[in-house]
Design a protein around this motif. Structure first.
Motif, PDB file in Angstrom:
ATOM      1  N   TYR A 145      -0.811  -0.828  -5.351  1.00  0.00           N
ATOM      2  CA  TYR A 145      -2.308  -1.219  -4.646  1.00  0.00           C
ATOM      3  C   TYR A 145      -2.935  -0.102  -4.059  1.00  0.00           C
ATOM      4  N   ASP A 146      -2.138   0.880  -3.285  1.00  0.00           N
ATOM      5  CA  ASP A 146      -2.737   1.912  -2.854  1.00  0.00           C
ATOM      6  C   ASP A 146      -3.439   2.870  -3.843  1.00  0.00           C
ATOM      7  N   GLN A 151       3.208  -1.891  -3.112  1.00  0.00           N
ATOM      8  CA  GLN A 151       2.167  -1.116  -2.130  1.00  0.00           C
ATOM      9  C   GLN A 151       1.762   0.008  -2.831  1.00  0.00           C
ATOM     10  N   THR A 180       6.491   1.139  -5.679  1.00  0.00           N
ATOM     11  CA  THR A 180       6.605  -0.078  -5.253  1.00  0.00           C
ATOM     12  C   THR A 180       5.208  -0.889  -5.480  1.00  0.00           C
TER      13      THR A 180
END
Length: 290
Positions: A128-129, A125, A123
């Motif tokens: 980004y994490d 996210q 994903t």
């Protein structure tokens, strides 16, 4: 002049702010350890790393040239334009560059969707994490897939999924090289044609293209480059002289993402003397700073 010839530099490097594996701070330390006296940080489509790199460079007595590398499209070919001496506080430039990065984000979302259709648990996210301070590129996708055990190695990721024309690849929303030159000039910088040999143009087409770039405001060409043969370099220097262009030189260092390329020395025999930078600085002072 002898001093300039003995001091080594690297005008083409990448950090974790784009697709390199060293942080801007680590890159500055590595440059100092490698014996460089000056380095340009030229991350893809972002200048965010400069503020992080500068305090370290200053503390080490290392000259940092604020740069960027823009990806563009010319008649179906990918062409990269380097910018040197970018004004990091130019709001109009930063806004335009931000629009460019927004296009990258839209592309990334489409590639995530295609990878998920292939069965990968990935994903935006999650990316980004995993890479919180980076402008996410295909290199980050590849690293994520390998480190999470979805694909055995980076080469397979690009060969099967994310390489040009592979089933999960999405073309970038590119600007033209002429627009890139204008954008760099807007930011107070000088535009250079990055690694022209890698564009794989025949001599006639390359001549014509360089003429167009020169008319649009190109300041120079990257004649000294890791992948160039001695013949390539001689040819690029000759072309630069014919079109009254400056030359630059760089390794295109990416850290472990390109393990065969070393900072400052490329594949081992690259040597970029400071006099190349001295001429660029002089030209910038005369034509831009006034």
């Amino acid at each position: 002049m002898t001093e300039f010839l003995s001091r080594r530099i690297d005008l083409h490097t990448h950090s974790t702010e784009s697709d390199g594996t060293m942080t801007p701070q680590e890159l500055m330390k590595h440059a100092k350890e490698s014996g460089l006296s000056a380095i340009a940080l030229t991350d893809h489509d972002t200048i965010r790393g400069l503020a992080k790199a500068r305090p370290i460079a200053d503390s080490l007595g290392l000259e940092l040239i604020p740069g960027v590398e823009l990806s563009t499209d010319y008649r179906g070919k990918e062409v990269h334009i380097l910018g040197y001496y970018i004004d990091e506080e130019n709001r109009e430039f930063l806004d335009r560059l931000g629009d460019f990065v927004d296009g990258r984000d839209r592309r990334n979302e489409k590639m995530v969707a295609r990878l998920r259709q292939e069965g990968f648990d990935i994903t935006m996210q999650g990316l980004y994490d995993e890479y919180p301070d980076s402008v996410v590129t295909r290199a980050h996708f590849a690293r994520y897939l390998v480190e999470h055990g979805f694909v055995k190695d980076r080469e397979t990721v690009f060969a099967k999924y994310l390489g040009d024309d592979c089933r999960c690849y999405v073309p970038r929303e590119k600007i033209t090289p002429f627009e890139a030159i204008q954008l760099i000039q807007l930011g107070g910088g000088l535009a250079f044609f990055a690694h022209p040999v890698l564009c794989h143009m025949n001599q006639q087409r390359l001549h014509a293209f360089i003429g167009e770039l020169k008319s649009a405001g190109l300041a120079g060409m990257e004649a000294v480059y890791s992948m160039n043969t001695p013949g390539d370099e001689a040819n690029m220097r000759k072309l630069a002289h014919e079109y009254d262009l400056l030359i630059s030189g760089g390794s295109d260092f990416h850290g472990s993402n390109k393990p065969h390329i070393q900072l400052g020395t490329g594949r081992g025999n690259l040597c970029i003397p400071y006099d190349i930078l001295a001429k660029i600085k002089e030209f910038h002072a005369l034509t831009v700073q006034g």
